[in-house]
Scaffold this active site. Structure first.
Site, PDB file in Angstrom:
ATOM      1  N   GLU A  59       0.896  -1.219  -0.115  1.00 53.51           N
ATOM      2  CA  GLU A  59       0.026  -0.056  -0.089  1.00 53.51           C
ATOM      3  C   GLU A  59       0.868   1.249  -0.003  1.00 53.51           C
ATOM      4  OE1 GLU A  59      -1.975  -0.426   3.464  1.00 53.51           O
ATOM      5  OE2 GLU A  59      -3.383  -2.091   2.897  1.00 53.51           O
ATOM      6  N   GLY A  65       2.198   5.032  -0.589  1.00 54.04           N
ATOM      7  CA  GLY A  65       1.627   6.340  -0.996  1.00 54.04           C
ATOM      8  C   GLY A  65       2.572   7.416  -1.454  1.00 54.04           C
ATOM      9  N   ARG A  66       3.562   7.539  -0.359  1.00 46.99           N
ATOM     10  CA  ARG A  66       4.364   8.660  -0.532  1.00 46.99           C
ATOM     11  C   ARG A  66       5.543   8.163  -1.537  1.00 46.99           C
ATOM     12  NH1 ARG A  66       5.951  11.920   3.757  1.00 46.99           N
ATOM     13  NH2 ARG A  66       4.885  10.470   5.141  1.00 46.99           N
ATOM     14  N   ARG A 101       2.937  20.327   5.667  1.00 48.80           N
ATOM     15  CA  ARG A 101       3.871  19.271   6.199  1.00 48.80           C
ATOM     16  C   ARG A 101       5.172  19.869   7.227  1.00 48.80           C
ATOM     17  NH1 ARG A 101       7.233  16.436   4.047  1.00 48.80           N
ATOM     18  NH2 ARG A 101       7.012  14.637   5.339  1.00 48.80           N
ATOM     19  N   TYR A 137       4.685  18.164  10.566  1.00 49.26           N
ATOM     20  CA  TYR A 137       5.724  17.205  11.032  1.00 49.26           C
ATOM     21  C   TYR A 137       6.970  17.590  10.898  1.00 49.26           C
ATOM     22  CZ  TYR A 137       1.858  14.476   8.815  1.00 49.26           C
ATOM     23  OH  TYR A 137       0.725  13.979   8.317  1.00 49.26           O
ATOM     24  N   CYS A 154      -1.406  34.303   9.136  1.00 49.65           N
ATOM     25  CA  CYS A 154      -1.118  34.719  10.082  1.00 49.65           C
ATOM     26  C   CYS A 154      -1.206  33.951  11.300  1.00 49.65           C
ATOM     27  CB  CYS A 154      -2.464  35.720  10.440  1.00 49.65           C
ATOM     28  SG  CYS A 154      -2.712  37.005   9.066  1.00 49.65           S
ATOM     29  N   TYR A 167       0.760  14.133   0.486  1.00 47.39           N
ATOM     30  CA  TYR A 167       0.467  14.575   1.870  1.00 47.39           C
ATOM     31  C   TYR A 167       0.870  16.286   1.507  1.00 47.39           C
ATOM     32  CZ  TYR A 167       0.615   9.773   2.878  1.00 47.39           C
ATOM     33  OH  TYR A 167       0.425   8.514   3.116  1.00 47.39           O
TER      34      TYR A 167
HETATM   35  C1  PLP Z   1      -1.197   6.115   4.992  1.00 46.51           C
HETATM   36  C2  PLP Z   1      -1.062   4.566   4.604  1.00 46.51           C
HETATM   37  C3  PLP Z   1      -0.465   4.217   3.883  1.00 46.51           C
HETATM   38  C4  PLP Z   1       0.463   4.769   2.886  1.00 46.51           C
HETATM   39  O1  PLP Z   1       1.654   5.243   3.778  1.00 46.51           O
HETATM   40  P1  PLP Z   1       3.015   5.969   2.747  1.00 46.51           P
HETATM   41  O2  PLP Z   1       3.663   6.175   3.952  1.00 46.51           O
HETATM   42  O3  PLP Z   1       2.641   6.999   2.099  1.00 46.51           O
HETATM   43  O4  PLP Z   1       3.235   4.836   2.103  1.00 46.51           O
HETATM   44  C5  PLP Z   1      -0.591   3.021   3.494  1.00 46.51           C
HETATM   45  N1  PLP Z   1      -1.562   1.994   4.182  1.00 46.51           N
HETATM   46  C6  PLP Z   1      -2.432   2.506   5.473  1.00 46.51           C
HETATM   47  C7  PLP Z   1      -3.227   1.710   6.311  1.00 46.51           C
HETATM   48  C8  PLP Z   1      -2.179   3.860   5.519  1.00 46.51           C
HETATM   49  O5  PLP Z   1      -2.929   4.640   6.678  1.00 46.51           O
END
Ligand code: PLP
Length: 453
Positions: A291, A293-294, A330, A334, A367, A396
């Site tokens: 899964e 994302g980044r 970000r 973070y 602000c 993100y």
């Molecule tokens: C956010 C998330 C991801 C993706 O995380 P990345 O750090 O962007 O790879 C995958 N699975 C779950 C369950 C998430 O909450």
């Protein structure tokens, strides 16, 4: 997939995970073959610009690195859920990891295959479960006993089966920022391995729930392969214990969290990941689900912003730009680091080096004292009107945007080769006010809308 010839890939360190198609040549930063100063003149600032080739490259390289396992790659839509980005990844054959009914709607609209969708998140509502069961998603990553019961009840009411993966918490420390650590015992995500086993057995026993997988996701921006290997091993062992009693258990979902380069992190290469994960998963009879994302989109985007003013306060020098924390949160949220460099002029220093300009804070117009993109950062001298790129903002960033200070969200632009498409238009003031009702027509509870009292 090859890269266009001559791309120096300014964010790439040799042999490392992430590649990109941003390149400083002839004194101008380019996204693929589009010079970004000319693009900014066309679409205005601030603006997000994404590289389609980079996104495709990351998806195909990830699949290649794990080729022997033929993983199901479910892109985590929350990293960047622009419809055009989702559509591009659907065409690459990706599935999707979603965390809300809104993301489900987007994925379906973008042509995503519901049979490759996993639904994550600790707080799914019955309405969201209902919509996802009807759509035919592969599985829900279930995170608690109560959630499993509610999902079972929704599936029973619909007289449809619901696929389930149990999200377990393998209790490993991914050593990332505390806000994005999710796989330790004491955080809100998943259930521990023992309870996970009981929960999985409960799913198997339910007439409308189908146990399809065991899942874990230990955090984000992880730059060490060891916690992944440990987590996958523990998750696999649980799945193998369950398998004799769970005929439909077919997936081992190891979540996302792969770290990318923002600054000089020692992010592992895809091969480094594959080297430790393949032996654990190979021949265990389960299909790997990932899964990311980044990893897919993080280095595929830049934010273009123009210098409004230079200002000195005491010893501090501020470069005030036309983007704010509402556009990119970000750094404030973070302590996220993003490389920042003028779009035209000298090329940026190599990855991991900061160059030797004067130290400035790059700040926005919002602000809030937390409205900054960089603190004490060496930057060449910039003056009013100069264009600056904030790099690695494909993940993100735009998705976390808000209208705080009544600032319209910036446009999102997708570049492919030497062409570009505005895939989200810049918001207008009217867009921001559309849902408001300044006339405030009051009514009593239980009366219909518009009835006067
Ligand atoms: C956010 C998330 C991801 C993706 O995380 P990345 O750090 O962007 O790879 C995958 N699975 C779950 C369950 C998430 O909450």
């Amino acid at each position: 997939m090859g890269s266009p010839a001559g791309f120096a890939r300014i964010l790439r360190a040799p042999g490392k995970t992430t590649v990109d198609h941003f390149d400083h040549r002839d004194g101008r930063l380019h996204c693929e073959h589009v010079p970004l100063d000319a693009l900014a003149a066309e679409v205005g600032t601030p603006a997000f610009v994404y590289s389609a080739s980079t996104i495709r490259d990351h998806a195909s390289r990830l699949h290649e690195a794990f080729a022997s396992l033929d993983p199901l790659i479910c892109y985590a839509a929350k990293a960047n859920s622009n419809l055009a980005v989702l559509e591009l990844l659907a065409k690459e054959g990706c599935g999707f990891d979603i965390v809300s009914g809104g993301e489900l709607a987007r994925v379906l609209l973008a042509g995503g295959d519901p049979a490759k969708v996993v639904f994550s998140g600790v707080g799914k509502t019955e309405e969201e479960m209902d919509a996802a069961i009807r759509a035919g998603v592969l599985m829900f990553n279930v995170e608690s006993e109560e959630e499993l019961d509610v999902l079972g009840a929704v599936a029973t009411r619909l007289e449809l089966d619901a696929g389930v993966a149990i999200r377990v918490n393998p209790d490993v420390d991914p050593k990332t920022h505390r806000y994005i650590t999710t796989g330790k015992k004491e955080n809100k995500f998943g259930v521990d391995l023992e309870r996970g086993e009981a929960l999985a057995r409960r799913a198997v026993a339910h007439p409308r729930l189908v146990l399809r997988g065991i899942q874990c996701h230990i955090g984000s921006q992880i730059t060490d392969v060891k916690p992944f290997a440990e987590a996958v091993e523990r998750t696999r062992d649980l799945a193998l214990r369950l398998k004799p009693d769970a005929p439909d258990l077919a997936y081992l979902d190891m979540g996302g969290g792969y770290g990318i380069f923002y600054k000089d992190e020692n992010a592992p290469s895809l091969k480094d990941y594959a080297d430790v994960i393949e032996p654990v998963v190979k021949d265990c009879g389960l299909q790997l689900v990932m899964e990311p994302g980044r990893l897919i989109v993080g280095n595929a985007g830049v934010m273009l912003t123009r210098v409004l003013y230079n200002k000195t306060s005491g010893k501090r020098r501020f470069v005030i730009v036309d983007a704010g924390m509402n556009d990119l949160i970000r750094p404030s949220l973070y302590e996220g680091y993003h490389r920042i460099w003028p779009v035209t002029g000298e090329p940026p220093p190599p990855l991991g080096e900061e160059g030797d300009g004067d130290l400035v804070d790059v700040v926005g117009p919002v602000c809030e004292s937390g409205d900054f993109f960089a603190v004490d950062r060496p930057l060449p001298v910039v003056t009013r009107g100069d264009l600056i790129a904030v790099m690695s903002v494909g993940a993100y960033a735009a998705v976390m945007g808000s209208n705080y200070n009544d600032r319209p969200r910036p446009p999102e632009v997708l570049v492919d080769g030497d062409r570009f498409a505005v895939v989200r238009e810049r918001e207008t003031h009217a867009d921001m006010m559309r849902k408001e009702r300044p006339d405030a027509t009051y009514r009593s509870l239980g009366t219909s809308e518009g009835a006067s009292t």
